[in-house]
Write a protein that holds these residues in place. Structure first.
Motif, PDB file in Angstrom:
ATOM      1  N   ASP A 120      -1.232 -39.080  27.224  1.00  6.64           N
ATOM      2  CA  ASP A 120      -0.990 -39.035  28.638  1.00  6.64           C
ATOM      3  C   ASP A 120       0.505 -38.302  28.772  1.00  6.64           C
ATOM      4  N   PRO A 124      -3.190 -35.263  31.826  1.00  8.29           N
ATOM      5  CA  PRO A 124      -3.582 -36.439  32.543  1.00  8.29           C
ATOM      6  C   PRO A 124      -4.809 -37.228  32.032  1.00  8.29           C
ATOM      7  N   VAL A 125      -4.832 -38.319  31.679  1.00  9.65           N
ATOM      8  CA  VAL A 125      -5.902 -39.354  31.293  1.00  9.65           C
ATOM      9  C   VAL A 125      -6.538 -40.041  32.081  1.00  9.65           C
ATOM     10  N   ALA A 167       1.591 -36.220  36.056  1.00 10.79           N
ATOM     11  CA  ALA A 167       1.592 -36.624  34.569  1.00 10.79           C
ATOM     12  C   ALA A 167       2.293 -35.283  33.980  1.00 10.79           C
TER      13      ALA A 167
END
Length: 185
Positions: A120, A124-125, A167
């Motif tokens: 991350d 973005p996760v 992110a």
């Protein structure tokens, strides 16, 4: 009398967004991103025993331009982080990410200068999958959870771009390497 009043409740009436969410969730195409030992469990997901094709994932795509789901399985080194980010940027929109395994999620037991302490920091996760290594059944559960979010429209839409931007800013501030600063700028 309109069509709404003639038809039974809920018959052939739905929002277009609901249909699009269902279609997206039923056809997630993963890109090949196996980086370490978790990749063996990810490959097992595609075998006849676990049958990833029942989730609409017939084949892991070798080209990011044909994929919309990245399953990052294994530890991400600082040297590999720009490659992972480039593959993510080349994927089709909307796109989703599953961080598979403790090494991909938080660096795992590799708390050193060479390993990114969580993917991350790079992209973005959407779903974090714990375990060392996580079993294919756990990956199936993570995919089902992602499908629920995609159907509801929670994993994409106007908020998704804002989450991705935050992110990226966090990754830029957290990663000290000059390669990442040039990549995300």
């Amino acid at each position: 009398m309109s069509f709404d009043e003639k038809s039974p409740a809920g018959f052939a009436l739905a929002k277009v967004e609901d249909f699009v969410g269902w279609a997206h969730s039923a056809s997630l195409w993963p890109v090949t991103m196996g980086l370490a030992c978790c990749a063996i469990e990810m490959m097992a997901f595609g075998t006849p025993r676990f049958d990833g094709s029942r989730f609409g994932m017939e084949v892991f795509r070798a080209s990011p331009r044909q994929a919309d789901l990245m399953i990052v399985s294994g530890r991400v080194s600082h040297k590999m982080a720009p490659v992972v980010r480039t593959v993510y940027d080349q994927m089709a929109d909307p796109k989703w990410v599953i961080s598979m395994g403790v090494c991909a999620s938080s660096g795992g037991m590799f708390n050193n200068y060479a390993i990114v302490q969580g993917v991350d920091h790079v992209l973005p996760v959407d779903i974090y999958l714990p375990g060392c290594p996580p079993r294919p059944e756990m990956l199936i559960h993570a995919i089902l959870e992602l499908q629920k979010h995609v159907i509801k429209g929670q994993a994409f839409g106007p908020h998704r771009k804002e989450i991705a931007r935050k992110a990226e800013e966090a990754a830029l501030n957290a990663t000290p390497t000059h390669e990442m600063k040039g990549l995300l700028a």
